[in-house]
Design a protein around this motif. Structure first.
Motif, PDB file in Angstrom:
ATOM      1  N   GLY A  94       0.802  -1.228   0.000  1.00  0.00           N
ATOM      2  CA  GLY A  94       0.000   0.000   0.000  1.00  0.00           C
ATOM      3  C   GLY A  94       0.827   1.266   0.000  1.00  0.00           C
ATOM      4  N   ALA A  95       2.095   1.175   0.428  1.00  0.00           N
ATOM      5  CA  ALA A  95       2.969   2.350   0.408  1.00  0.00           C
ATOM      6  C   ALA A  95       3.119   2.900  -1.000  1.00  0.00           C
ATOM      7  N   ILE A  96       3.023   2.016  -2.006  1.00  0.00           N
ATOM      8  CA  ILE A  96       3.141   2.465  -3.403  1.00  0.00           C
ATOM      9  C   ILE A  96       1.998   3.401  -3.766  1.00  0.00           C
ATOM     10  N   PHE A  97       0.796   3.083  -3.297  1.00  0.00           N
ATOM     11  CA  PHE A  97      -0.352   3.965  -3.565  1.00  0.00           C
ATOM     12  C   PHE A  97      -0.090   5.356  -3.022  1.00  0.00           C
ATOM     13  N   TRP A  98       0.446   5.445  -1.801  1.00  0.00           N
ATOM     14  CA  TRP A  98       0.678   6.751  -1.193  1.00  0.00           C
ATOM     15  C   TRP A  98       1.885   7.458  -1.812  1.00  0.00           C
ATOM     16  N   MET A  99       2.815   6.704  -2.404  1.00  0.00           N
ATOM     17  CA  MET A  99       3.881   7.330  -3.198  1.00  0.00           C
ATOM     18  C   MET A  99       3.278   8.019  -4.420  1.00  0.00           C
ATOM     19  N   TRP A 100       2.337   7.330  -5.069  1.00  0.00           N
ATOM     20  CA  TRP A 100       1.650   7.942  -6.213  1.00  0.00           C
ATOM     21  C   TRP A 100       0.902   9.199  -5.782  1.00  0.00           C
ATOM     22  N   ALA A 101       0.193   9.097  -4.661  1.00  0.00           N
ATOM     23  CA  ALA A 101      -0.623  10.225  -4.198  1.00  0.00           C
ATOM     24  C   ALA A 101       0.234  11.451  -3.901  1.00  0.00           C
ATOM     25  N   ILE A 102       1.348  11.244  -3.200  1.00  0.00           N
ATOM     26  CA  ILE A 102       2.173  12.398  -2.825  1.00  0.00           C
ATOM     27  C   ILE A 102       2.873  12.992  -4.045  1.00  0.00           C
ATOM     28  N   ALA A 103       3.146  12.173  -5.055  1.00  0.00           N
ATOM     29  CA  ALA A 103       3.737  12.702  -6.284  1.00  0.00           C
ATOM     30  C   ALA A 103       2.744  13.586  -7.030  1.00  0.00           C
ATOM     31  N   LEU A 104       1.489  13.137  -7.102  1.00  0.00           N
ATOM     32  CA  LEU A 104       0.473  13.916  -7.806  1.00  0.00           C
ATOM     33  C   LEU A 104       0.196  15.242  -7.102  1.00  0.00           C
ATOM     34  N   VAL A 105       0.164  15.217  -5.773  1.00  0.00           N
ATOM     35  CA  VAL A 105      -0.040  16.455  -5.017  1.00  0.00           C
ATOM     36  C   VAL A 105       1.215  17.319  -5.069  1.00  0.00           C
ATOM     37  N   GLY A 106       2.382  16.694  -4.921  1.00  0.00           N
ATOM     38  CA  GLY A 106       3.643  17.431  -4.910  1.00  0.00           C
ATOM     39  C   GLY A 106       3.996  18.069  -6.233  1.00  0.00           C
ATOM     40  N   ALA A 107       3.382  17.600  -7.330  1.00  0.00           N
ATOM     41  CA  ALA A 107       3.668  18.191  -8.634  1.00  0.00           C
ATOM     42  C   ALA A 107       3.343  19.685  -8.644  1.00  0.00           C
ATOM     43  N   ALA A 108       2.303  20.094  -7.917  1.00  0.00           N
ATOM     44  CA  ALA A 108       1.949  21.513  -7.845  1.00  0.00           C
ATOM     45  C   ALA A 108       3.036  22.300  -7.122  1.00  0.00           C
ATOM     46  N   THR A 109       3.621  21.700  -6.082  1.00  0.00           N
ATOM     47  CA  THR A 109       4.736  22.346  -5.390  1.00  0.00           C
ATOM     48  C   THR A 109       5.925  22.489  -6.325  1.00  0.00           C
ATOM     49  N   GLY A 110       6.186  21.438  -7.122  1.00  0.00           N
ATOM     50  CA  GLY A 110       7.266  21.500  -8.104  1.00  0.00           C
ATOM     51  C   GLY A 110       7.051  22.611  -9.118  1.00  0.00           C
ATOM     52  N   PHE A 111       5.789  22.818  -9.518  1.00  0.00           N
ATOM     53  CA  PHE A 111       5.477  23.902 -10.451  1.00  0.00           C
ATOM     54  C   PHE A 111       5.829  25.254  -9.848  1.00  0.00           C
ATOM     55  N   VAL A 112       5.424  25.469  -8.602  1.00  0.00           N
ATOM     56  CA  VAL A 112       5.644  26.760  -7.953  1.00  0.00           C
ATOM     57  C   VAL A 112       7.129  27.063  -7.810  1.00  0.00           C
ATOM     58  N   GLU A 113       7.923  26.118  -7.302  1.00  0.00           N
ATOM     59  CA  GLU A 113       9.332  26.400  -7.052  1.00  0.00           C
ATOM     60  C   GLU A 113      10.113  26.576  -8.350  1.00  0.00           C
ATOM     61  N   ALA A 114       9.760  25.817  -9.406  1.00  0.00           N
ATOM     62  CA  ALA A 114      10.461  25.963 -10.687  1.00  0.00           C
ATOM     63  C   ALA A 114      10.115  27.289 -11.357  1.00  0.00           C
ATOM     64  N   THR A 115       8.849  27.693 -11.273  1.00  0.00           N
ATOM     65  CA  THR A 115       8.419  28.979 -11.849  1.00  0.00           C
ATOM     66  C   THR A 115       9.119  30.138 -11.148  1.00  0.00           C
ATOM     67  N   LEU A 116       9.196  30.084  -9.836  1.00  0.00           N
ATOM     68  CA  LEU A 116       9.873  31.133  -9.072  1.00  0.00           C
ATOM     69  C   LEU A 116      11.366  31.170  -9.391  1.00  0.00           C
ATOM     70  N   ALA A 117      11.968  30.006  -9.569  1.00  0.00           N
ATOM     71  CA  ALA A 117      13.402  29.949  -9.901  1.00  0.00           C
ATOM     72  C   ALA A 117      13.672  30.614 -11.242  1.00  0.00           C
ATOM     73  N   GLN A 118      12.798  30.375 -12.220  1.00  0.00           N
ATOM     74  CA  GLN A 118      12.927  31.025 -13.525  1.00  0.00           C
ATOM     75  C   GLN A 118      12.737  32.534 -13.402  1.00  0.00           C
ATOM     76  N   LEU A 119      11.729  32.936 -12.647  1.00  0.00           N
ATOM     77  CA  LEU A 119      11.387  34.349 -12.528  1.00  0.00           C
ATOM     78  C   LEU A 119      12.532  35.165 -11.944  1.00  0.00           C
ATOM     79  N   PHE A 120      13.168  34.656 -10.892  1.00  0.00           N
ATOM     80  CA  PHE A 120      14.169  35.432 -10.159  1.00  0.00           C
ATOM     81  C   PHE A 120      15.614  35.061 -10.516  1.00  0.00           C
ATOM     82  N   LYS A 121      15.826  34.424 -11.673  1.00  0.00           N
ATOM     83  CA  LYS A 121      17.175  34.019 -12.056  1.00  0.00           C
ATOM     84  C   LYS A 121      18.043  35.236 -12.398  1.00  0.00           C
ATOM     85  N   ILE A 122      19.349  35.014 -12.443  1.00  0.00           N
ATOM     86  CA  ILE A 122      20.308  36.071 -12.771  1.00  0.00           C
ATOM     87  C   ILE A 122      21.260  35.559 -13.844  1.00  0.00           C
TER      88      ILE A 122
END
Length: 469
Positions: A94-122
């Motif tokens: 069952g741990a595999i199911f929750w790995m899938w779940a946290i990846a799907l939810v965490g994808a939104a976090t990945g979007f935010v941090e990558a977008t911010l990294a692009q925005l504030f790059k030098i």
């Protein structure tokens, strides 16, 4: 004395990972998912269609595809193989199911941090793009002290500790499969690593662009072969995963709770969404479409590839093989051998070599990026740092690293907490950019970032990065 130090580190790890970080990562993922309108589900197809133009680049940055491969090089490591085995051993299928779940939810976090990294790059002294959490902490939050703290945590974790652990994994795999002495493997590993990291950012990106697709596809094909060989059992395995995930059918002590906890821990460790590591690669890209949010979509795809595809491949190899002896990498190895014969042991050793080696190279890049932020980027300083990294690689090849690994977990946990606080405070900017990007898509336009529409953001950015040419 060492036993006392281990106990102290274990207590801190238990507090960070068991009481604070996991629930902080989950709550941030849910919050960003809601604020972004379930972006990872509603725009699932766009995560991959945006890759069509991802090979485009210029003299300032690497391509979006190279940035994706560099971040995958760090993500796709031994955690995708041994980590999945640990999750199943401690939490049940069952741990595999929750790995899938946290990846799907965490994808939104990945979007935010990558977008911010692009925005504030030098641009650095060589005119190449640099960025990441340390940079958006300094520019977006006007908190250089926070960026310094984050950089120190990341350099300890990725530059030294994790590279030692990856080197240790490689030499153990080579010794187990081919009988190669760890010293010999270590020296070869140091030479190969030196050839790439002394070549600079573009050398790292080119290597990742070639190695990552090869190793990922080879491993996925092996998993597909095993699924086809055991197709009649596939439905039973899927039912077992779901039942165990919700405590209907317990297979380990702790049942439902163990499945959730270990699935979350291994999933978060594998996909790194919210950790603050992948944004260092995302910021180095020249994005296409020319908009910060496009790199957010690219990095969301990285989370999907890492967990939904590659971790699932490991789970399929283990669960379809039935009960096997061993823990961690040995469990996967025995499962593979039971399915395809003795040559599977050598195949997995080679795959682990690629997985762990590409992680060493990408980990070094993340650490170098933070070293540049600390303004220790003069040639002699970088040379000393590279030599120190190579020394930790050779050390890891022959040493026992349990304490180093535990200490790295502490450092990584503190790094992730620092990053999650920063992206939560800056999430308003990422959400504005996501809306702007998708409004242009809906209007049939190529999304292009016009910084003048956001004067409150423009004042914080480095001049010349997003100004119209």
């Amino acid at each position: 004395m060492q036993d006392i130090a281990n106990q102290v580190v274990d207590i801190i790890n238990g507090l960070i990972w068991g009481k604070i970080l996991i629930w902080l990562l989950v709550s941030c993922g849910v919050y960003f998912t809601l604020r972004l309108g379930f972006i990872q589900f509603c725009h699932f197809g766009h995560m991959f269609t945006v890759l069509k133009g991802s090979r485009q680049t210029d003299e300032s940055g690497i391509s979006s595809f190279q940035a994706l491969c560099t971040s995958l090089a760090a993500r796709v490591g031994t955690g995708n193989v041994a980590g999945v085995a640990v999750a199943i051993t401690l939490g049940g299928p069952g741990a595999i199911f929750w790995m899938w779940a946290i990846a799907l939810v965490g994808a939104a976090t990945g979007f935010v941090e990558a977008t911010l990294a692009q925005l504030f790059k030098i641009r650095d002294q060589k005119g190449q793009f640099r960025g990441g959490p340390a940079y958006y902490m300094e520019k977006g939050l006007n908190a250089r002290w926070m960026g310094i703290l984050f950089s120190v945590f990341l350099i300890i974790t990725f530059g030294f500790a994790f590279n030692s652990v990856q080197a240790n994994t490689i030499t153990n795999a080579m010794q187990g499969a081919f009988g190669l002495d760890p010293w010999i493997s270590g020296v070869i590993l140091v030479v190969l690593t030196a050839l790439i990291i002394f070549g600079g950012l573009r050398s790292i990106a080119r290597f990742s662009e070639l190695a990552v697709p090869f190793m990922a596809v080879a491993y996925l094909l092996m998993a597909i072969v095993i699924i086809v060989m055991n197709f009649g059992q596939l439905l039973d395995v899927l039912v077992l995963i779901v039942k165990n995930a919700f405590g209907i059918q317990e297979t380990v002590a702790g049942g439902f709770g163990a499945a959730i906890l270990n699935g979350f821990k291994r999933g978060l460790f594998s996909n790194e969404a919210g950790m603050g590591s992948a944004p260092n690669a995302a910021a180095s890209a020249t994005p296409y479409p020319p908009h910060p949010a496009s790199q957010g979509y690219v990095q969301m795809a990285g989370v999907f590839i890492d967990t939904i595809l590659i971790c699932t491949a490991s789970a399929a190899i283990i669960l379809l093989a039935g009960a096997q002896e061993g823990e961690g990498i040995l469990l996967v190895q025995n499962a593979l051998v039971s399915q395809v014969g003795g040559w599977g042991r050598y195949f997995l050793a080679v795959i682990i070599l690629f997985f762990a080696f590409t992680s060493i190279v990408a980990n070094y890049f993340y650490a170098e990026n933070c070293l540049v932020f600390l303004e220790q980027n003069h040639p002699m300083g970088l040379t000393i740092f590279r030599v120190a990294v190579l020394a930790m690689v050779i050390f890891g090849s022959v040493a026992s690293l349990q304490f180093v690994w535990n200490l790295a977990d502490v450092s990584m946990g503190l790094m992730a907490i620092t990053n999650l606080i920063a992206i939560s405070l800056l999430s308003g900017s990422a959400i504005k950019l996501a809306k702007d990007y998708n409004a242009q898509r809906k209007a049939g336009k190529l999304p292009t970032f016009d910084v003048t529409k956001y004067p409150e953001i423009q004042a914080k950015l480095e001049a010349g990065i997003w100004d119209k040419k």
